[in-house]
Design a protein around this motif. Structure first.
Motif, PDB file in Angstrom:
ATOM      1  N   PHE A 141     -18.455 -16.092   6.025  1.00 17.08           N
ATOM      2  CA  PHE A 141     -17.013 -16.290   5.982  1.00 17.08           C
ATOM      3  C   PHE A 141     -16.370 -15.059   6.608  1.00 17.08           C
ATOM      4  O   PHE A 141     -17.086 -14.113   6.980  1.00 17.08           O
ATOM      5  N   PRO A 142     -15.051 -15.020   6.775  1.00 21.35           N
ATOM      6  CA  PRO A 142     -14.446 -13.907   7.500  1.00 21.35           C
ATOM      7  C   PRO A 142     -14.880 -12.544   6.973  1.00 21.35           C
ATOM      8  O   PRO A 142     -15.063 -12.349   5.770  1.00 21.35           O
ATOM      9  N   LEU A 143     -15.021 -11.609   7.894  1.00 23.16           N
ATOM     10  CA  LEU A 143     -15.507 -10.273   7.572  1.00 23.16           C
ATOM     11  C   LEU A 143     -14.562  -9.593   6.588  1.00 23.16           C
ATOM     12  O   LEU A 143     -13.345  -9.608   6.762  1.00 23.16           O
ATOM     13  N   GLY A 144     -15.137  -8.993   5.545  1.00 27.53           N
ATOM     14  CA  GLY A 144     -14.310  -8.379   4.505  1.00 27.53           C
ATOM     15  C   GLY A 144     -14.477  -6.887   4.381  1.00 27.53           C
ATOM     16  O   GLY A 144     -14.124  -6.313   3.349  1.00 27.53           O
ATOM     17  N   LEU A 145     -14.998  -6.218   5.407  1.00 28.87           N
ATOM     18  CA  LEU A 145     -15.201  -4.775   5.331  1.00 28.87           C
ATOM     19  C   LEU A 145     -13.856  -4.061   5.202  1.00 28.87           C
ATOM     20  O   LEU A 145     -12.893  -4.357   5.910  1.00 28.87           O
ATOM     21  N   THR A 146     -13.799  -3.085   4.296  1.00 27.60           N
ATOM     22  CA  THR A 146     -12.581  -2.309   4.098  1.00 27.60           C
ATOM     23  C   THR A 146     -12.293  -1.472   5.335  1.00 27.60           C
ATOM     24  O   THR A 146     -13.169  -0.804   5.874  1.00 27.60           O
ATOM     25  N   SER A 147     -11.046  -1.519   5.783  1.00 21.90           N
ATOM     26  CA  SER A 147     -10.635  -0.772   6.967  1.00 21.90           C
ATOM     27  C   SER A 147      -9.187  -0.355   6.809  1.00 21.90           C
ATOM     28  O   SER A 147      -8.383  -1.075   6.207  1.00 21.90           O
ATOM     29  N   ALA A 148      -8.853   0.805   7.378  1.00 22.73           N
ATOM     30  CA  ALA A 148      -7.462   1.249   7.365  1.00 22.73           C
ATOM     31  C   ALA A 148      -6.583   0.352   8.226  1.00 22.73           C
ATOM     32  O   ALA A 148      -5.352   0.387   8.116  1.00 22.73           O
ATOM     33  N   HIS A 149      -7.193  -0.468   9.071  1.00 23.13           N
ATOM     34  CA  HIS A 149      -6.439  -1.284  10.015  1.00 23.13           C
ATOM     35  C   HIS A 149      -6.242  -2.723   9.549  1.00 23.13           C
ATOM     36  O   HIS A 149      -5.605  -3.514  10.252  1.00 23.13           O
ATOM     37  N   GLY A 156      -4.850 -12.856   3.063  1.00 21.71           N
ATOM     38  CA  GLY A 156      -4.441 -13.657   4.202  1.00 21.71           C
ATOM     39  C   GLY A 156      -3.371 -13.006   5.050  1.00 21.71           C
ATOM     40  O   GLY A 156      -2.624 -13.699   5.750  1.00 21.71           O
ATOM     41  N   LEU A 157      -3.306 -11.669   5.028  1.00 22.71           N
ATOM     42  CA  LEU A 157      -2.311 -10.950   5.817  1.00 22.71           C
ATOM     43  C   LEU A 157      -2.893 -10.566   7.168  1.00 22.71           C
ATOM     44  O   LEU A 157      -4.061 -10.188   7.270  1.00 22.71           O
ATOM     45  N   LEU A 158      -2.068 -10.613   8.191  1.00 24.75           N
ATOM     46  CA  LEU A 158      -2.517 -10.213   9.515  1.00 24.75           C
ATOM     47  C   LEU A 158      -2.713  -8.701   9.552  1.00 24.75           C
ATOM     48  O   LEU A 158      -2.085  -7.959   8.793  1.00 24.75           O
ATOM     49  N   PRO A 159      -3.593  -8.212  10.431  1.00 24.75           N
ATOM     50  CA  PRO A 159      -3.845  -6.765  10.490  1.00 24.75           C
ATOM     51  C   PRO A 159      -2.599  -6.012  10.933  1.00 24.75           C
ATOM     52  O   PRO A 159      -1.739  -6.558  11.636  1.00 24.75           O
ATOM     53  N   ALA A 160      -2.519  -4.762  10.510  1.00 24.82           N
ATOM     54  CA  ALA A 160      -1.398  -3.913  10.892  1.00 24.82           C
ATOM     55  C   ALA A 160      -1.909  -2.496  11.086  1.00 24.82           C
ATOM     56  O   ALA A 160      -2.546  -1.932  10.189  1.00 24.82           O
ATOM     57  N   SER A 161      -1.674  -1.930  12.275  1.00 21.36           N
ATOM     58  CA  SER A 161      -2.097  -0.567  12.568  1.00 21.36           C
ATOM     59  C   SER A 161      -0.871   0.326  12.654  1.00 21.36           C
ATOM     60  O   SER A 161       0.231  -0.072  12.294  1.00 21.36           O
ATOM     61  N   GLY A 162      -1.053   1.525  13.178  1.00 18.44           N
ATOM     62  CA  GLY A 162       0.039   2.481  13.208  1.00 18.44           C
ATOM     63  C   GLY A 162       0.242   3.063  11.831  1.00 18.44           C
ATOM     64  O   GLY A 162      -0.309   2.575  10.833  1.00 18.44           O
ATOM     65  N   PRO A 163       1.030   4.121  11.713  1.00 20.55           N
ATOM     66  CA  PRO A 163       1.210   4.795  10.415  1.00 20.55           C
ATOM     67  C   PRO A 163       1.689   3.875   9.306  1.00 20.55           C
ATOM     68  O   PRO A 163       1.180   3.911   8.190  1.00 20.55           O
ATOM     69  N   LEU A 164       2.677   3.025   9.610  1.00 17.15           N
ATOM     70  CA  LEU A 164       3.196   2.133   8.571  1.00 17.15           C
ATOM     71  C   LEU A 164       2.166   1.084   8.171  1.00 17.15           C
ATOM     72  O   LEU A 164       2.007   0.763   6.984  1.00 17.15           O
ATOM     73  N   GLY A 165       1.455   0.547   9.150  1.00 15.33           N
ATOM     74  CA  GLY A 165       0.432  -0.443   8.842  1.00 15.33           C
ATOM     75  C   GLY A 165      -0.697   0.129   8.020  1.00 15.33           C
ATOM     76  O   GLY A 165      -1.158  -0.501   7.054  1.00 15.33           O
ATOM     77  N   VAL A 166      -1.150   1.319   8.386  1.00 13.18           N
ATOM     78  CA  VAL A 166      -2.227   1.957   7.627  1.00 13.18           C
ATOM     79  C   VAL A 166      -1.773   2.243   6.201  1.00 13.18           C
ATOM     80  O   VAL A 166      -2.522   2.037   5.235  1.00 13.18           O
ATOM     81  N   ALA A 167      -0.522   2.698   6.055  1.00 14.55           N
ATOM     82  CA  ALA A 167       0.003   2.960   4.707  1.00 14.55           C
ATOM     83  C   ALA A 167       0.059   1.676   3.898  1.00 14.55           C
ATOM     84  O   ALA A 167      -0.314   1.637   2.718  1.00 14.55           O
ATOM     85  N   PRO A 224     -10.224  -6.366  14.826  1.00 14.42           N
ATOM     86  CA  PRO A 224     -10.856  -5.086  15.183  1.00 14.42           C
ATOM     87  C   PRO A 224     -10.822  -4.118  14.001  1.00 14.42           C
ATOM     88  O   PRO A 224      -9.830  -4.047  13.274  1.00 14.42           O
ATOM     89  N   ARG A 225     -11.907  -3.388  13.833  1.00 13.89           N
ATOM     90  CA  ARG A 225     -11.999  -2.356  12.795  1.00 13.89           C
ATOM     91  C   ARG A 225     -12.644  -1.115  13.409  1.00 13.89           C
ATOM     92  O   ARG A 225     -13.833  -0.848  13.215  1.00 13.89           O
ATOM     93  N   PRO A 226     -11.890  -0.341  14.157  1.00 15.17           N
ATOM     94  CA  PRO A 226     -12.482   0.798  14.861  1.00 15.17           C
ATOM     95  C   PRO A 226     -13.015   1.887  13.938  1.00 15.17           C
ATOM     96  O   PRO A 226     -13.784   2.741  14.399  1.00 15.17           O
ATOM     97  N   ASP A 227     -12.633   1.862  12.667  1.00 17.23           N
ATOM     98  CA  ASP A 227     -13.092   2.898  11.737  1.00 17.23           C
ATOM     99  C   ASP A 227     -14.320   2.472  10.933  1.00 17.23           C
ATOM    100  O   ASP A 227     -14.761   3.204  10.044  1.00 17.23           O
ATOM    101  N   VAL A 228     -14.913   1.332  11.236  1.00 19.64           N
ATOM    102  CA  VAL A 228     -16.111   0.862  10.526  1.00 19.64           C
ATOM    103  C   VAL A 228     -17.348   1.277  11.313  1.00 19.64           C
ATOM    104  O   VAL A 228     -17.447   1.023  12.511  1.00 19.64           O
ATOM    105  N   SER A 229     -18.292   1.952  10.630  1.00 21.89           N
ATOM    106  CA  SER A 229     -19.484   2.459  11.314  1.00 21.89           C
ATOM    107  C   SER A 229     -20.700   1.542  11.163  1.00 21.89           C
ATOM    108  O   SER A 229     -21.656   1.677  11.923  1.00 21.89           O
ATOM    109  N   THR A 230     -20.688   0.638  10.193  1.00 22.17           N
ATOM    110  CA  THR A 230     -21.821  -0.275  10.022  1.00 22.17           C
ATOM    111  C   THR A 230     -21.960  -1.174  11.244  1.00 22.17           C
ATOM    112  O   THR A 230     -20.962  -1.740  11.706  1.00 22.17           O
ATOM    113  N   PRO A 231     -23.163  -1.318  11.792  1.00 16.99           N
ATOM    114  CA  PRO A 231     -23.323  -2.204  12.956  1.00 16.99           C
ATOM    115  C   PRO A 231     -22.974  -3.649  12.606  1.00 16.99           C
ATOM    116  O   PRO A 231     -23.562  -4.231  11.701  1.00 16.99           O
TER     117      PRO A 231
END
Length: 452
Positions: A141-149, A156-167, A224-231
């Motif tokens: 099912f959809p990837l559930g890895l924790t990410s700041a992004h 069911g929220l869309l991703p949000a980056s940038g300072p406000l999104g990360v917060a 995208p989860r650029p801060d995830v290191s697991t392959p």
């Protein structure tokens, strides 16, 4: 030939994609054992693997969750999620882990493959790598890895980056973790009882500690989860089986009505969440009764008579051959099953998705994020909502174009053969590491030892 142990909770939607993985492993010549519920024994054997039954305390029939878990009755929203996580998934975890250890003691495995809600795997993931086989999480099912992004899984929220999104994401992650604190504590206790130290982070994010993740989708359908290191290996979904579900794949008597004279709208509630056709099947049939379309409903094996009298432009069957139906389909209306959505995407069919429970809110969010369709944000849409969404998808070709782009990526992906590639790559890497460690060191030292 490698020895591979697959593990799954005894839930149809979890076992089915792992059966496809099993068939690919067996076809490649590997020896496969599959640890799951007793009711799936015949299906496991038919896939070419040895079935290992879960112990009674970890086994249940997902067709009668109310009977096994009477405390579920009447729970909704976050309260229902808390209950399910604690009782259905974390609760059996220790018995699952002990069953894995017993299987490995009986016959060692070269790799262990698990789906993310087989939470006995948290103890295996917490075990140092030199004391366990390579561990691969299979993303069913959809990837559930924790990410700041990304927001926490399940909202069911869309991703949000940038300072406000990360917060935003960090605040929401803390809220979710506090709300599921009993399950988090129980998961940590499970690991401690197993003799290991609890994993860092949220318990549902345990796949981050696996050696690899094989996600059954393409990258274009995942955040995208650029801060995830697991392959994370995006291998694509399992190959289409040819039918909407197990059942009669034959063509119904009305099949010739799909003659291309009007757009076909296919609607289904899948094979599990279809007890009440009033959630999506009937609203869709009623919504489009006066539209110049042909509505084709699949009941997932439920009696077609449960739908009552059908309007002139509606047809229904228990099961339908998807390989034949979807190329003729203009819109796919669904409650958000991961497998069914990928069937539609494989054929470039735009989607209207209504589900918001279990993982369906996340599937619906990815449909919207990818541009492949419209989400309705409810389990029980009104006919007017369905009509507007279907008309929007039919009238705006951008949805079909986005679905077609994803379909091209799916066609190029290896599917479950890609999971086998991941496993074989890990095993080859482990073998090379062992050879390197065993290789004698020759030649003079390359540096001096400095004593302080």
């Amino acid at each position: 030939m490698a020895s591979v142990l697959l593990c799954s909770t005894p839930v149809h939607a979890h076992v089915t994609p792992l059966l496809a993985v099993t068939r690919s492993l067996v076809a490649r010549g590997h020896d496969v054992r599959f640890l799951t519920g007793a009711r799936f024994a015949d299906a496991v054997t038919a896939a070419g693997a040895q079935h290992l039954p879960l112990p009674a305390e970890a086994d249940f029939d997902d067709r009668d969750l109310a009977g096994r878990f009477p405390g579920r009755a009447g729970r909704t929203g976050l309260d229902a999620i808390r209950y399910d996580m604690l009782q259905i998934f974390v609760g059996p975890g220790l018995a699952q882990h002990r069953a894995v250890l017993a299987a490995l003691a009986d016959r060692p495995a070269d790799a262990v493959l698990v789906e993310p809600l087989f939470l006995g795997a948290t103890a295996l993931a917490a075990t140092p790598a030199d004391r366990r086989p390579p561990l691969v999480a299979i993303g069913i099912f959809p990837l559930g890895l924790t990410s700041a992004h990304t927001a926490p899984f399940g909202l069911g929220l869309l991703p949000a980056s940038g300072p406000l999104g990360v917060a935003r994401n960090r605040v929401l992650q803390r809220v979710v973790e506090r709300s599921l604190a009993p399950a988090q504590d129980a998961a940590a206790d499970l690991v401690r009882v197993a003799g290991e130290q609890p994993l860092d982070g949220f318990f549902l994010g345990w796949p981050a500690h696996a050696d690899a993740i094989a996600q059954l989708t393409v990258q274009e359908f995942e955040y995208p989860r650029p801060d995830v290191s697991t392959p994370v290996h995006y291998v694509g979904p399992p190959a289409a089986t040819g039918t909407a579900a197990s059942g009669d794949p034959g063509l119904p008597a009305w099949w010739s009505d799909l003659d291309g004279s009007r757009p076909v709208v296919h609607v289904t509630q899948g094979t599990v969440a279809n007890d009440d056709p009033g959630q999506l099947l009937l609203p869709t049939i009623r919504a489009l009764a006066d539209e110049d379309v042909l509505v084709v409903a699949a009941t997932g094996g439920r009696p077609v008579e449960d739908l009552g009298p059908l309007p002139e432009n509606a047809r229904a069957a228990g099961y339908l051959p998807y390989d034949a139906l979807l190329p003729r389909t203009s819109v796919y209306v669904t409650n958000g099953g991961y497998g069914g959505v990928h069937h539609a995407l494989r054929h470039g069919v735009p989607i209207v998705v209504a589900g918001k429970t279990e993982d369906k809110a996340e599937v619906a969010a990815r449909v919207a994020w990818s541009g492949a369709g419209v989400r309705l944000r409810t389990n029980e849409p009104r006919p007017a909502q369905v009509r507007r969404a279907v008309r929007r998808v039919l009238d705006d070709t951008a949805y079909a174009a986005a679905s077609a782009r994803i379909g091209e990526r799916i066609a190029a992906a290896p599917g479950t053969d890609g999971v086998v590639d991941v496993v074989e790559g890990l095993l080859a890497s482990s073998a090379e590491d062992r050879r390197r460690r065993a290789r004698p060191v020759s030649g003079p030292p390359t540096g001096r030892l400095v004593r302080g």
